[in-house]
Design a protein around this motif. Structure first.
Motif, PDB file in Angstrom:
ATOM      1  N   GLN A 167      30.322  74.773  21.259  1.00  0.00           N
ATOM      2  CA  GLN A 167      30.251  76.030  20.540  1.00  0.00           C
ATOM      3  C   GLN A 167      31.686  76.724  20.421  1.00  0.00           C
ATOM      4  N   CYS A 168      32.556  75.861  20.988  1.00  0.00           N
ATOM      5  CA  CYS A 168      33.981  76.511  21.046  1.00  0.00           C
ATOM      6  C   CYS A 168      34.893  76.579  19.722  1.00  0.00           C
ATOM      7  N   PRO A 169      35.063  77.568  19.314  1.00  0.00           N
ATOM      8  CA  PRO A 169      35.887  77.789  18.104  1.00  0.00           C
ATOM      9  C   PRO A 169      37.175  76.971  18.045  1.00  0.00           C
ATOM     10  N   ALA A 170      37.811  76.838  19.252  1.00  0.00           N
ATOM     11  CA  ALA A 170      39.124  76.433  19.555  1.00  0.00           C
ATOM     12  C   ALA A 170      38.811  74.743  18.945  1.00  0.00           C
ATOM     13  N   TRP A 171      37.925  74.322  19.880  1.00  0.00           N
ATOM     14  CA  TRP A 171      37.764  72.909  19.766  1.00  0.00           C
ATOM     15  C   TRP A 171      36.928  72.396  18.514  1.00  0.00           C
ATOM     16  N   ASN A 172      36.381  73.426  17.836  1.00  0.00           N
ATOM     17  CA  ASN A 172      35.606  73.084  16.595  1.00  0.00           C
ATOM     18  C   ASN A 172      36.864  72.861  15.319  1.00  0.00           C
ATOM     19  N   THR A 173      38.022  73.640  15.863  1.00  0.00           N
ATOM     20  CA  THR A 173      38.484  73.589  14.675  1.00  0.00           C
ATOM     21  C   THR A 173      39.865  72.550  14.937  1.00  0.00           C
ATOM     22  N   GLY A 174      39.570  71.568  15.959  1.00  0.00           N
ATOM     23  CA  GLY A 174      40.663  70.788  16.043  1.00  0.00           C
ATOM     24  C   GLY A 174      41.734  71.078  17.002  1.00  0.00           C
ATOM     25  N   LYS A 175      41.487  72.192  17.822  1.00  0.00           N
ATOM     26  CA  LYS A 175      42.560  72.436  18.942  1.00  0.00           C
ATOM     27  C   LYS A 175      42.328  71.549  20.255  1.00  0.00           C
ATOM     28  N   PRO A 176      43.311  71.452  21.230  1.00  0.00           N
ATOM     29  CA  PRO A 176      43.191  70.901  22.232  1.00  0.00           C
ATOM     30  C   PRO A 176      42.051  71.338  23.232  1.00  0.00           C
ATOM     31  N   LEU A 177      41.815  72.697  23.132  1.00  0.00           N
ATOM     32  CA  LEU A 177      41.091  73.270  24.115  1.00  0.00           C
ATOM     33  C   LEU A 177      39.867  72.971  23.996  1.00  0.00           C
ATOM     34  N   SER A 178      38.899  72.172  25.248  1.00  0.00           N
ATOM     35  CA  SER A 178      37.650  72.149  25.318  1.00  0.00           C
ATOM     36  C   SER A 178      37.187  72.931  26.523  1.00  0.00           C
ATOM     37  N   PRO A 179      36.339  73.884  26.461  1.00  0.00           N
ATOM     38  CA  PRO A 179      35.951  74.643  27.972  1.00  0.00           C
ATOM     39  C   PRO A 179      35.264  73.526  28.859  1.00  0.00           C
ATOM     40  N   LYS A 180      34.737  72.423  28.320  1.00  0.00           N
ATOM     41  CA  LYS A 180      34.302  71.417  29.267  1.00  0.00           C
ATOM     42  C   LYS A 180      35.425  70.716  30.035  1.00  0.00           C
ATOM     43  N   LEU A 181      36.214  70.253  29.340  1.00  0.00           N
ATOM     44  CA  LEU A 181      37.347  69.357  29.874  1.00  0.00           C
ATOM     45  C   LEU A 181      38.240  70.210  30.707  1.00  0.00           C
ATOM     46  N   LEU A 182      38.386  71.395  30.331  1.00  0.00           N
ATOM     47  CA  LEU A 182      39.227  72.348  31.335  1.00  0.00           C
ATOM     48  C   LEU A 182      38.479  72.377  32.665  1.00  0.00           C
ATOM     49  N   ILE A 183      37.107  72.822  32.542  1.00  0.00           N
ATOM     50  CA  ILE A 183      36.279  72.571  33.907  1.00  0.00           C
ATOM     51  C   ILE A 183      36.640  71.306  34.624  1.00  0.00           C
ATOM     52  N   MET A 184      36.391  70.436  33.806  1.00  0.00           N
ATOM     53  CA  MET A 184      36.458  68.961  34.341  1.00  0.00           C
ATOM     54  C   MET A 184      37.763  68.888  35.002  1.00  0.00           C
ATOM     55  N   ASP A 185      38.859  69.133  34.298  1.00  0.00           N
ATOM     56  CA  ASP A 185      40.119  68.779  34.982  1.00  0.00           C
ATOM     57  C   ASP A 185      40.315  69.419  36.167  1.00  0.00           C
ATOM     58  N   ILE A 186      39.817  70.689  36.225  1.00  0.00           N
ATOM     59  CA  ILE A 186      40.021  71.532  37.492  1.00  0.00           C
ATOM     60  C   ILE A 186      39.268  70.889  38.622  1.00  0.00           C
TER      61      ILE A 186
END
Ligand code: SF4
Ligand code: SF4
Length: 723
Positions: free
Chosen positions: A288-307
């Motif tokens: 659902q993330c507009p950043a991820w869906n438009t080709g940015k590095p942000l994925s809220p999932k990967l952010l949480i997983m990285d932490i």
């Protein structure tokens, strides 16, 4: 006897390993900062447990995966009884659970859920192996496979054990209630009693060993959520959805050990660390993330997983150091890598529009935005490291009280109207003690040329409706949302305190604003600083005036209209009806929804202070949304936010689609209809017709003079980087 001793040893070993791991996991959480999350509203908390955890409501928003998970979840709950029966059977032949253990309906439920869980597993495997949705990109797929195979093993061994018991006559339920198990029992018909007995033992042990292994394995895997999800939901923030975590900055009382936001893992709160442990890696947030869906590095999932991965990597060293004493722990914390950019790249943090789509989609109530904003706070206030184009907006907010860097006196220029409009006489609130409402104009409304026209039209509508209103004139400041979402909490705090004082001084009770960001900040965040006001968005206010008959949109428009829901209105504040009511009240309009609307709207790209940042990677978010609008059957894209207005107008311009689609604020559409009302229709409550003639046959009317001048937003100093 030997069998029982061996099983006892295995159970104790498994429980011991589980307890040791649980102790470490709790220890990791204790590495985080304190966060007062004690539930205040138990009624609400119980409801959330029933709806989110037991009702699986958020999962069920996606029908097929939702139903699949629903059956697996409830399978675990119901089939816990079969686990008790299995272990009991090792110790006592023909064991049954006291009171309910021979009750036919329980046996039937067990039978049903074994089948339902197996069906759920088949669907899960089909989704993962055949459909392969993008939301799983970056998730630990192998781990998920192991778990699915383990659950399959548990289900099959339940069935086989029950079948063997039926064939041996040990089964505690009447087989009329358990047709599935009974049909499996037929497999044993031709076998000798000794063979059936041996098979029963083998299935029972097979089942028990998977369960005991599973118990330990889940504590090391993403399936830890089986244990933590309910706890995470219990401690979900009780703040309004649109309000950020408060942070009170008192420079004078700060010590050098105090940090702004989150620089290291240990600066995160225990709840933020618990979020990491709870992530199921389902990727709903990512999808659902507009950043991820438009080709940015942000994925809220990967952010949480990285932490989470960083917590599991550094947690043991930190715990060991903590056991040694304060100095050792301090040293271990100093040696920790910085969260940014080592654990999470800076770019990821700045890509977020704070739209809230991730938080809304997450089935276990993970709060991504708080974590992202804490990292922004550190980058801005602790390290002065942020996108350079933010600098001028930040400085302008500090020095001139608005991100445009315009002088305060220019705030009221919109009242003059265009060369072809009459100037509006609107009093300052201090001169209008009888004002029903304060019109909070907002910086975009005051300084952006396109939005000045919206503000003018809205004020005109209030005048037509006979509303007694006033403004703060040049005394109004930025509400502080851009500063807060940039991570500059001290500037936000300064602006918020000034505004609250001003509003209180002028005894303001009710505020109307055209800006969802002003609305959200004043309604949801000012109470954190002692400012509680009734705030209403102009779309809701207009709908109310239309309902009361104070505004009469009688001029037909022959337009196909769709509406873009602003995130800060619809998703963060559940406000979406007013805009639709106003549009639908305009005769001749044909209304159609965009595919992503209401709660599920898609960001315009300006939220989270992205308005003041460049967007160099991937597709521009505003273009993505514009493309969706252009693909609809509509010719008019209605908006209810000055920032959406800028972003989507720019999108339409960039797509060179001005002939195909007009972007208009809801207020502009309403005024247009009123101004072109047939002359015998009263345009307002007692004000009569405004003098414009209309052909009254539903054909489209020419744009009003001010709308004709809307060909692009004039830019001034401190212009947003995105326009
Ligand atoms: S708030 Fe919006 S932009 Fe930010 S991570 Fe969540 S979905 Fe992505
Ligand atoms: S954060 Fe929530 S929605 Fe995103 S992957 Fe994890 S559990 Fe799924």
């Amino acid at each position: 006897m030997l069998e029982r001793v061996l099983m006892t040893v295995l159970i104790l070993a498994s429980l011991g390993a589980f307890a040791l791991r649980a102790r470490d996991l709790v220890g990791y959480l204790q590495l985080g900062k304190d966060d007062d999350r004690l539930p205040q509203h138990w009624g609400q908390k119980i409801k959330e447990q029933l709806v989110v955890v037991f009702g699986q409501r958020k999962l069920l928003q996606w029908t097929i995966p939702g139903v699949m998970h629903f059956f697996i979840f409830w399978g675990f709950v119901i089939l816990f009884t079969t686990i008790v029966e299995a272990f009991g059977a090792v110790y006592q032949e023909g064991f049954h659970i006291p009171l309910i253990g021979q009750w036919g309906p329980l046996g039937a439920l067990q039978d049903f859920f074994v089948v339902a869980v197996l069906a759920g597993i088949a669907v899960a495997l089909a989704i993962r192996k055949i459909q392969r949705p993008g939301r799983f990109r970056g998730s630990h797929l192998k781990e998920a496979d192991y778990i699915l195979y383990a659950i399959t093993g548990i289900m099959l061994t339940i069935l086989l054990t029950r079948a063997a018991e039926i064939s041996l006559g040990h089964f505690p339920y009447d087989t009329e209630w358990t047709p599935v198990s009974a049909s499996f029992a037929a497999l044993f018909d031709d076998l000798s009693v000794a063979t059936r007995d041996a098979l029963d033992t083998i299935f029972l042990w097979w089942h028990s060993l998977i369960i005991l292994g599973f118990l330990v394995y889940i504590t090391y895997s993403k399936h830890l959520h089986i244990i933590t999800a309910g706890v995470n939901v219990l401690f979900t923030s009780e703040r309004p959805k649109g309000a950020l975590k408060p942070m009170y900055i008192d420079i004078e009382s700060m010590s050098e050990d105090d940090t702004f936001g989150a620089a290291k893992l240990t600066d995160l709160t225990w709840k933020q660390l618990l979020d990491g442990m709870t992530c199921t890696e389902c990727g709903r947030c990512q999808s659902q993330c507009p950043a991820w869906n438009t080709g940015k590095p942000l994925s809220p999932k990967l952010l949480i997983m990285d932490i989470r991965d960083a917590m599991f990597e550094h947690g043991p060293v930190l715990l060991e150091a903590k056991r040694k004493g304060e100095d050792a722990f301090k040293e271990a914390v100093e040696n920790l890598p910085d969260l940014n950019p080592t654990v999470v790249e800076d770019e990821v943090i700045w890509d977020c529009t704070s739209c809230g789509a991730c938080v809304q989609a997450c089935p276990v109530n993970i709060e991504h935005i708080d974590t992202i904003m804490d990292m922004r706070r550190n980058l801005v206030m602790g390290e002065s490291r942020f996108p350079k184009e933010m600098q001028s907006a930040l400085q302008s907010m500090e020095t001139t009280g608005n991100p445009w860097g315009q002088p305060p006196q220019a705030r009221i220029e919109w009242m003059k109207g265009t060369s072809k409009q009459e100037p509006l006489e609107i009093p300052h609130i201090s001169e209008a003690p009888d004002a029903e409402v304060l019109f909070w104009v907002g910086c975009a409304g005051a300084y952006d040329d396109r939005n000045k026209k919206v503000v003018y039209d809205f004020a005109k509508l209030m005048q037509i409706a006979g509303v007694k209103f006033a403004t703060l004139g040049p005394d109004e400041n930025c509400n502080g949302d851009p500063a807060r979402r940039m991570g500059a909490e001290y500037i936000y705090q300064m602006l918020a305190e000034q505004n609250i004082e001003l509003l209180k001084e002028n005894k303001v009770k009710k505020i109307v604003t055209i800006c969802p960001h002003c609305f959200n900040t004043m309604f949801n965040e000012y109470p954190q600083f002692g400012g509680t006001f009734e705030v209403i968005h102009h779309t809701e206010y207009l709908a109310q005036l239309v309902k009361e008959g104070r505004l009469n949109p009688a001029g037909a428009m022959d337009k196909k209209v769709t509406y873009h829901d602003p995130c800060y209105l619809s998703r963060h504040n559940d406000v979406w009806e007013g805009a639709r009511e106003v549009i639908e009240a305009i005769p001749g309009t044909e209304y159609g929804e965009l595919h992503r609307h209401g709660h599920n709207t898609f960001c315009c790209g300006a939220g989270g202070a992205r308005m003041w940042m460049e967007e160099n990677m991937g597709k521009r978010v505003n273009n993505d949304r514009t493309d969706e609008a252009l693909a609809s059957a509509s010719d008019t894209l209605a908006v209810g936010c000055p920032f959406c207005n800028i972003m989507l107008s720019d999108g339409v311009n960039e797509r060179k689609a001005e002939d195909k689609m007009q972007v208009r604020d809801v207020a502009q559409l309403l005024l247009q209809s009123i101004e072109f009302a047939p002359s015998d229709e009263p345009s307002s409550n007692g004000n009569g017709s405004n003098g414009h003639d209309s052909n009254g046959n539903g054909q489209d009317y020419p744009a009003t003079e001010e709308q004709e001048e809307i060909s692009g937003s004039a830019k001034g100093p401190g212009d947003p980087g995105t326009t």
